[in-house]
Design a protein around this motif. Structure first.
Motif, PDB file in Angstrom:
ATOM      1  N   ARG A  23       0.837  -1.215   0.000  1.00 46.61           N
ATOM      2  CA  ARG A  23       0.000   0.000   0.000  1.00 46.61           C
ATOM      3  C   ARG A  23       0.864   1.255   0.000  1.00 46.61           C
ATOM      4  O   ARG A  23       0.569   2.224  -0.701  1.00 46.61           O
ATOM      5  CB  ARG A  23      -0.929   0.017   1.213  1.00 46.61           C
ATOM      6  CG  ARG A  23      -2.108  -0.916   1.061  1.00 46.61           C
ATOM      7  CD  ARG A  23      -3.136  -0.689   2.131  1.00 46.61           C
ATOM      8  NE  ARG A  23      -3.820   0.587   1.906  1.00 46.61           N
ATOM      9  CZ  ARG A  23      -4.664   1.124   2.758  1.00 46.61           C
ATOM     10  NH1 ARG A  23      -4.918   0.532   3.895  1.00 46.61           N
ATOM     11  NH2 ARG A  23      -5.245   2.269   2.481  1.00 46.61           N
ATOM     12  N   LEU A  24       1.919   1.248   0.808  1.00 52.64           N
ATOM     13  CA  LEU A  24       2.818   2.404   0.827  1.00 52.64           C
ATOM     14  C   LEU A  24       3.457   2.613  -0.541  1.00 52.64           C
ATOM     15  O   LEU A  24       3.517   3.738  -1.051  1.00 52.64           O
ATOM     16  CB  LEU A  24       3.896   2.226   1.904  1.00 52.64           C
ATOM     17  CG  LEU A  24       3.419   2.330   3.351  1.00 52.64           C
ATOM     18  CD1 LEU A  24       4.518   1.903   4.310  1.00 52.64           C
ATOM     19  CD2 LEU A  24       2.944   3.745   3.658  1.00 52.64           C
ATOM     20  N   ASP A  26       2.296   1.688  -3.409  1.00 52.94           N
ATOM     21  CA  ASP A  26       1.260   2.147  -4.336  1.00 52.94           C
ATOM     22  C   ASP A  26       1.034   3.656  -4.239  1.00 52.94           C
ATOM     23  O   ASP A  26       0.545   4.278  -5.174  1.00 52.94           O
ATOM     24  CB  ASP A  26      -0.068   1.419  -4.080  1.00 52.94           C
ATOM     25  CG  ASP A  26      -0.041  -0.041  -4.514  1.00 52.94           C
ATOM     26  OD1 ASP A  26       0.892  -0.436  -5.250  1.00 52.94           O
ATOM     27  OD2 ASP A  26      -0.959  -0.784  -4.105  1.00 52.94           O
ATOM     28  N   HIS A  27       1.387   4.218  -3.079  1.00 55.85           N
ATOM     29  CA  HIS A  27       1.234   5.657  -2.867  1.00 55.85           C
ATOM     30  C   HIS A  27       2.559   6.407  -3.017  1.00 55.85           C
ATOM     31  O   HIS A  27       2.709   7.532  -2.551  1.00 55.85           O
ATOM     32  CB  HIS A  27       0.613   5.924  -1.495  1.00 55.85           C
ATOM     33  CG  HIS A  27      -0.846   5.598  -1.450  1.00 55.85           C
ATOM     34  ND1 HIS A  27      -1.306   4.327  -1.173  1.00 55.85           N
ATOM     35  CD2 HIS A  27      -1.934   6.355  -1.690  1.00 55.85           C
ATOM     36  CE1 HIS A  27      -2.623   4.330  -1.220  1.00 55.85           C
ATOM     37  NE2 HIS A  27      -3.038   5.555  -1.539  1.00 55.85           N
TER      38      HIS A  27
END
Length: 62
Positions: A23-24, A26-27
């Motif tokens: 998730r990190l 992806d950001h």
């Protein structure tokens, strides 16, 4: 140069460490894995101010 060690925080989510890292990433956050801590999965990331953050999770299968 000395680094001050901070206290750890216990997250209030049930997501795996690998899911959090993904998730990190992806950001747009760079994640650096470190396998040199026996019995744990661990990675580092930096916040917008340049503070290094450490994330770790006990391995279920050592």
């Amino acid at each position: 140069m000395a680094y001050r060690q901070g206290t750890g925080l216990v997250p209030r989510w049930s997501t795996s460490l690998h899911t959090l890292a993904r998730r990190l990433e992806d950001h747009g956050v760079e994640v650096t894995w470190d396998d040199n801590f026996p019995g744990f999965h661990r990675f580092y990331a930096s916040d917008k101010l340049g503070n290094r953050l450490e994330f770790l999770e006990r391995r279920t299968n050592p």
